[in-house]
Design an enzyme around this catalytic site. Structure first.
Site, PDB file in Angstrom:
ATOM      1  N   PHE A 109       0.810  -1.221   0.000  1.00  0.00           N
ATOM      2  CA  PHE A 109       0.000   0.000   0.000  1.00  0.00           C
ATOM      3  C   PHE A 109       0.843   1.271   0.000  1.00  0.00           C
ATOM      4  CE2 PHE A 109      -2.515  -3.389   1.879  1.00  0.00           C
ATOM      5  CZ  PHE A 109      -3.699  -3.292   1.158  1.00  0.00           C
TER       6      PHE A 109
ATOM      7  N   ARG B  87       2.902   4.618  -0.915  1.00  0.00           N
ATOM      8  CA  ARG B  87       2.682   5.660  -1.925  1.00  0.00           C
ATOM      9  C   ARG B  87       4.034   6.143  -2.415  1.00  0.00           C
ATOM     10  NH1 ARG B  87       0.347   9.896   1.927  1.00  0.00           N
ATOM     11  NH2 ARG B  87       1.988   8.869   3.102  1.00  0.00           N
ATOM     12  N   GLU B  88       4.192   6.251  -3.711  1.00  0.00           N
ATOM     13  CA  GLU B  88       5.430   6.847  -4.236  1.00  0.00           C
ATOM     14  C   GLU B  88       5.550   8.254  -3.670  1.00  0.00           C
ATOM     15  OE1 GLU B  88       5.431   6.580  -8.523  1.00  0.00           O
ATOM     16  OE2 GLU B  88       5.078   4.430  -8.438  1.00  0.00           O
TER      17      GLU B  88
ATOM     18  N   GLY C  69      -3.867   9.947 -11.555  1.00  0.00           N
ATOM     19  CA  GLY C  69      -3.037   9.285 -12.563  1.00  0.00           C
ATOM     20  C   GLY C  69      -2.117   8.324 -11.836  1.00  0.00           C
TER      21      GLY C  69
ATOM     22  N   CYS D 247      -0.885   3.162 -10.492  1.00  0.00           N
ATOM     23  CA  CYS D 247      -1.792   2.230  -9.803  1.00  0.00           C
ATOM     24  C   CYS D 247      -3.271   2.478 -10.070  1.00  0.00           C
ATOM     25  CB  CYS D 247      -1.516   2.271  -8.304  1.00  0.00           C
ATOM     26  SG  CYS D 247       0.094   1.591  -7.885  1.00  0.00           S
TER      27      CYS D 247
ATOM     28  N   LYS E 248      -4.854   1.754 -13.730  1.00  0.00           N
ATOM     29  CA  LYS E 248      -4.836   0.354 -14.177  1.00  0.00           C
ATOM     30  C   LYS E 248      -5.580  -0.554 -13.187  1.00  0.00           C
ATOM     31  CE  LYS E 248      -0.546  -1.456 -12.114  1.00  0.00           C
ATOM     32  NZ  LYS E 248      -1.120  -2.388 -11.142  1.00  0.00           N
TER      33      LYS E 248
ATOM     34  N   ARG F 244       3.771   7.519 -15.337  1.00  0.00           N
ATOM     35  CA  ARG F 244       2.753   6.607 -15.875  1.00  0.00           C
ATOM     36  C   ARG F 244       1.346   7.187 -15.667  1.00  0.00           C
ATOM     37  NH1 ARG F 244       5.133   1.018 -13.366  1.00  0.00           N
ATOM     38  NH2 ARG F 244       5.757   2.441 -11.695  1.00  0.00           N
TER      39      ARG F 244
END
Ligand SMILES: NC(=O)c1ccc[n+]([C@@H]2O[C@H](COP(=O)([O-])OP(=O)(O)OC[C@H]3O[C@@H](n4cnc5c(N)ncnc54)[C@H](O)[C@@H]3O)[C@@H](O)[C@H]2O)c1
Length: 440
Positions: free
Chosen positions: A152, A154-155, A260, A263, A266, A331
């Site tokens: 879980f 987060r970047e 966006g 994750c 998609k 991405r």
């Protein structure tokens, strides 16, 4: 505990480095030789705050190493995590599990002793069953427990998230596998991070349900923002007003250009496909995905409209390109759709991003990349704040106004008070907020 991480991307590298920091012995494997060589030379293949120091410390301590040799990495490991990518399958939106299954086959061929094989990649319900089947078939004598352990983090805040998670979800009903997982996460358990044991299928679904819920929350406030613009309310006040309700909570209520990243887009699509196949459609999530998709390009139209309806031949400066601050991940970033919409209307797009340019360059044709926000905005007919990096939160707006061709400032993150923008001599446009100054 001897741990092997298959896939050394955003999740695998952060997880592997953090596990080694807990004192485990970790080998990170990736088939991308460029990544492994970079890591062996102390260079991070991704931008993530604090990661370089964490990796350096644990490599120096002898607890963390990198290799392209999966078989060597897996030999003797007690826990093998699969953290490879699960992008959208081209054409139909299902999760592409080819990397997961390829990694599984390689693991099965390399197993030397009893081990837990743990999917950390985000995978649809039932993937664990297939991973187990592949291992049983390829290595019938091997003792392997297949566990689901979705991630879980987060970047941008990945290390903190990994070390202080809200919960650790562990999908296994086998007591031996549960014991291995408890041992791996013991250092966190002492920090009181709750370990939630569920069935493997429930664990797999928890990850998708969490992402779909968060995507819904973002999309909800984005639509409320549009309504605010239409009826003269202020979404900042509305978000605060509802977020103070503890049943709702203040997080993920920031109106913006749409979600966006690697994750939410998609994962919502993949969940919809799972639901469709199961004959149990998720209509709310369907709407969320559709609304969010449309929104990203609509942000381009918003800029064009604010610029008077015609941007042909005009320079537009985008500040911030990554899907959120503190990552270089491009991405599915909203900036991609915004740039496309602007270019389709004939605009000349210049852009600045502190960390994302290397990834953005091949994805954005005909964009001029600037060294700093001031160079980007020089001579521009509009400046658009797309991603709220810290360095973009305290811009010298007067300096920007002084060298623009038209003083238009579109703040897609509602970072700047309209009054400050106006005081600098710029025309302000925000998200979900009417221009109080223009009305008086
Ligand atoms: N990025 C995030 O913030 C995040 C958060 C939670 C969960 N996840 C999930 O974690 C998974 C990984 O995501 P990511 O962003 O780290 O992906 P990524 O693309 O950054 O990294 C995946 C890595 O796996 C490697 N790889 C692929 N097949 C391999 C194989 N057979 N052997 C060895 N290496 C192989 C690739 O070379 C790549 O470096 C995905 O399922 C994603 O949905 C991502």
């Amino acid at each position: 505990m001897r741990i092997t991480m298959i896939g050394t991307g955003y999740v695998g590298l952060v997880s592997g480095a953090c596990f080694s920091d807990f004192g485990h012995d970790v080998t990170c494997v990736d088939k991308d030789a460029g990544k492994i060589t970079a890591l062996e030379n102390g260079k991070m293949p991704i931008f993530e705050p604090g990661l370089a120091d964490l990796v350096e410390r644990n490599v120096a301590g002898g607890r963390l190493r990198f290799t392209t040799d999966l078989a060597a990495g897996v030999a003797g490991a007690e826990a093998i995590f699969i953290a490879v990518g699960t992008p959208s399958r081209r054409g139909d939106g299902h999760a592409d599990l080819s990397h997961v299954f390829a990694a599984t086959r390689e693991i099965a061929a390399a197993l030397t002793g009893p081990a837990a094989v743990i999917t950390k990649s985000t995978v649809p319900v039932g993937t664990g069953d297939e991973v187990e089947r592949i291992i049983r078939e390829a290595a019938p004598a091997a003792k392997a427990w297949v566990v689901s352990n979705p991630e879980f983090l987060r970047e941008g805040a990945a290390i903190e998230d990994f070390k202080r998670p809200d919960r650790i979800v562990l999908g296994t009903e086998d007591p031996d596998a549960a014991e291995i997982m408890r041992e791996i996460y013991r250092p966190l358990y002492l920090n009181r991070a709750p370990l939630l044991f569920t069935s493997r299928r429930s664990a797999e679904l928890i990850k998708y349900a969490a992402n779909a819920f968060l995507a819904t929350k973002i999309t909800f406030i984005n639509e409320i923002a549009d309504l605010c613009e239409a009826v003269g309310s202020d979404v900042q006040d509305v978000a605060r007003g509802i977020g103070l309700d503890q049943r709702i909570g203040p997080k993920f209520l920031h109106a913006g250009p749409g979600y966006g990243g690697s994750c939410f887009p998609k994962d919502t699509l993949a969940l919809l496909k799972t639901a469709e196949d199961a004959g149990s459609p998720l209509r709310i999530v369907e709407a969320v995905a559709k609304v969010n998709d449309a929104r990203k390009r609509a942000m381009g139209r918003k800029v064009i409209q604010a610029a008077g309806g015609d941007v042909r031949g005009k320079k537009i400066a985008l500040l911030g390109l990554t899907f959120k601050p503190n990552t270089d991940d491009m991405r599915d970033a909203p900036s991609l759709s915004i740039v496309q919409a602007l270019q389709d209307a004939g605009a000349i797009v210049h852009a600045y991003d502190p960390e994302g340019v290397e990834q953005a360059r091949p994805m954005l044709r005909d964009v001029v990349f600037a060294e700093d926000p001031y160079a980007a905005s020089d001579g521009a007919h509009a400046v658009v704040l797309v991603t709220e990096w810290d360095v973009l939160r305290a811009l010298d707006l007067k300096r920007i106004a002084s060298h623009m061709a038209d003083p238009l400032f579109v703040d897609l993150r509602n970072v700047y008070p309209p009054e400050d923008v106006a005081e600098a001599g710029l025309h302000w446009v925000g998200i979900g907020r009417t221009n109080r100054l223009a009305r008086t």
